[in-house]
Design an enzyme around this catalytic site. Sequence first.
Site, mmCIF file in Angstrom:
data_model
loop_
_atom_site.group_PDB
_atom_site.id
_atom_site.type_symbol
_atom_site.label_atom_id
_atom_site.label_comp_id
_atom_site.label_asym_id
_atom_site.label_seq_id
_atom_site.Cartn_x
_atom_site.Cartn_y
_atom_site.Cartn_z
ATOM 1 N N ARG A 1 1.480 -4.349 1.018
ATOM 2 C CA ARG A 1 2.845 -4.622 1.455
ATOM 3 C C ARG A 1 3.182 -6.070 1.159
ATOM 4 O O ARG A 1 2.304 -6.937 1.214
ATOM 5 C CB ARG A 1 2.978 -4.429 2.975
ATOM 6 C CG ARG A 1 3.267 -3.013 3.420
ATOM 7 C CD ARG A 1 4.679 -2.558 3.049
ATOM 8 N NE ARG A 1 4.936 -1.193 3.451
ATOM 9 C CZ ARG A 1 4.650 -0.108 2.739
ATOM 10 N NH1 ARG A 1 4.081 -0.230 1.552
ATOM 11 N NH2 ARG A 1 4.930 1.095 3.181
ATOM 12 N N HIS B 1 7.058 -1.810 -6.943
ATOM 13 C CA HIS B 1 6.602 -0.930 -5.846
ATOM 14 C C HIS B 1 6.496 0.529 -6.319
ATOM 15 O O HIS B 1 7.171 1.419 -5.774
ATOM 16 C CB HIS B 1 7.543 -1.038 -4.635
ATOM 17 C CG HIS B 1 6.890 -0.610 -3.345
ATOM 18 N ND1 HIS B 1 7.216 -1.135 -2.116
ATOM 19 C CD2 HIS B 1 5.919 0.315 -3.097
ATOM 20 C CE1 HIS B 1 6.486 -0.546 -1.173
ATOM 21 N NE2 HIS B 1 5.686 0.340 -1.756
ATOM 22 N N GLU C 1 11.224 -7.728 -0.855
ATOM 23 C CA GLU C 1 11.583 -6.911 -2.016
ATOM 24 C C GLU C 1 12.844 -6.083 -1.729
ATOM 25 O O GLU C 1 13.096 -5.754 -0.566
ATOM 26 C CB GLU C 1 10.406 -5.993 -2.416
ATOM 27 C CG GLU C 1 10.032 -4.965 -1.365
ATOM 28 C CD GLU C 1 8.787 -4.166 -1.748
ATOM 29 O OE1 GLU C 1 7.731 -4.769 -2.018
ATOM 30 O OE2 GLU C 1 8.874 -2.929 -1.740
HETATM 31 C C1 8YV Z 1 6.309 4.431 -0.955
HETATM 32 C C2 8YV Z 1 4.345 3.106 -0.020
HETATM 33 O O1 8YV Z 1 6.749 4.775 -2.210
HETATM 34 O O2 8YV Z 1 3.456 4.999 1.041
HETATM 35 C C3 8YV Z 1 3.687 3.801 1.115
HETATM 36 O O3 8YV Z 1 3.381 3.135 2.123
HETATM 37 O O4 8YV Z 1 4.398 1.936 -0.042
HETATM 38 C C4 8YV Z 1 4.928 3.879 -1.151
HETATM 39 O O5 8YV Z 1 4.084 4.949 -1.470
HETATM 40 C C5 8YV Z 1 7.344 3.558 -0.316
HETATM 41 O O6 8YV Z 1 6.927 2.985 0.848
HETATM 42 C C6 8YV Z 1 8.624 4.351 -0.070
HETATM 43 O O7 8YV Z 1 8.744 4.851 1.201
#
Ligand code: 8YV
Length: 334
Positions: free
Chosen positions: A240, A287, A269
């Site tokens: 993150r 991402h 972001e």
């Molecule tokens: C998602 C991610 O695409 O699952 C997670 O925690 O970071 C990604 O797989 C993103 O968070 C969209 O919700």
Amino acid sequence: MARPAVLVARAVFPETVQRLARHFEVEANPADRIYDRAELIEHLRGKAGALTTASERIDAELLDAHPQLRVVANMAVGYNNIDLAACSARGVLVTNTPDVLTETTADFGFALMLAAARRLSESERFLRSGAWNRWAYDLFSGTDVHDATLGILGMGRIGQAIARRGALGFGMKVIYHNRSRLDPALEAPLGARWVDKAALLRESDHLVLVLPYAPASHHAIGAAELATMKPTATLTNVARGGIVDDAALAAALRARRIAAAALDVFEGEPQVHPALLGLANVVLTPHIASASVATRRAMAELAADNLIAALGGGRPPTPLNPEVLARSARASGA
Ligand code: 8YV
């Protein structure tokens, strides 16, 4: 009886929306507008459930505006966009999408690490610019990945999947730091060794961050930590934004304090720190670590499974606060 209403807050696969529409009154967002706070509160009016992504912030204020909201199904494994305690306190069930994205995210984390170590993006940009006019003994020489020391900060499912790739596919020595040590039965086949954070920073040739974001992990990697890494090391973040102090990382990369980095997630972001954009020795992706077609489908379907089960009075496959289920079962005498 009226069917429950649900909000699908971002565009997802039309098939998932159609499936939800067989169970609920669905308000979808095919135009994929990102709702600001006031719009999100407005669109949640009358909704019993919401399918959210990391871009929707679910907190106490929003929950208090919507006492009818019963289920939030996040299409992500990470859930730092959701105040879980506030949801639990109000009896709102929260679900996420673990497991289905583990291997896909690990593939991408490994790809980023390779790209940073072997200077993939940088050398491709060079070639495309027309600047390549001869072979040279030191042209874009990078750092080896095979046999090197792979450091993993956050040894959950995705961390272990990256460790497997490194140990079994690339002969890497695996060290990791995590709040709790893995079961020795999980460590043994990887030859993985728990170390404290200082040793992890000091010894890793390639450090990969896979820990959840929480106030305690804010800027877990900042100037002080970067200063203790090897000057030949790479840093990869598929966890993150906010876990890395992006400004401090940009300064360390510019000063060649570490060799290279690869980032799929950023503080604030989709804004990216401008200092990172100007650097050659950082690979930057938007991402997309979980973005294979099959995995994104599986995530959407799991989020839908969770909504359908939870609003239908059943047990959702992947609840984050199952105590809410137990409480409502008690309240209904089930
Ligand atoms: C998602 C991610 O695409 O699952 C997670 O925690 O970071 C990604 O797989 C993103 O968070 C969209 O919700």
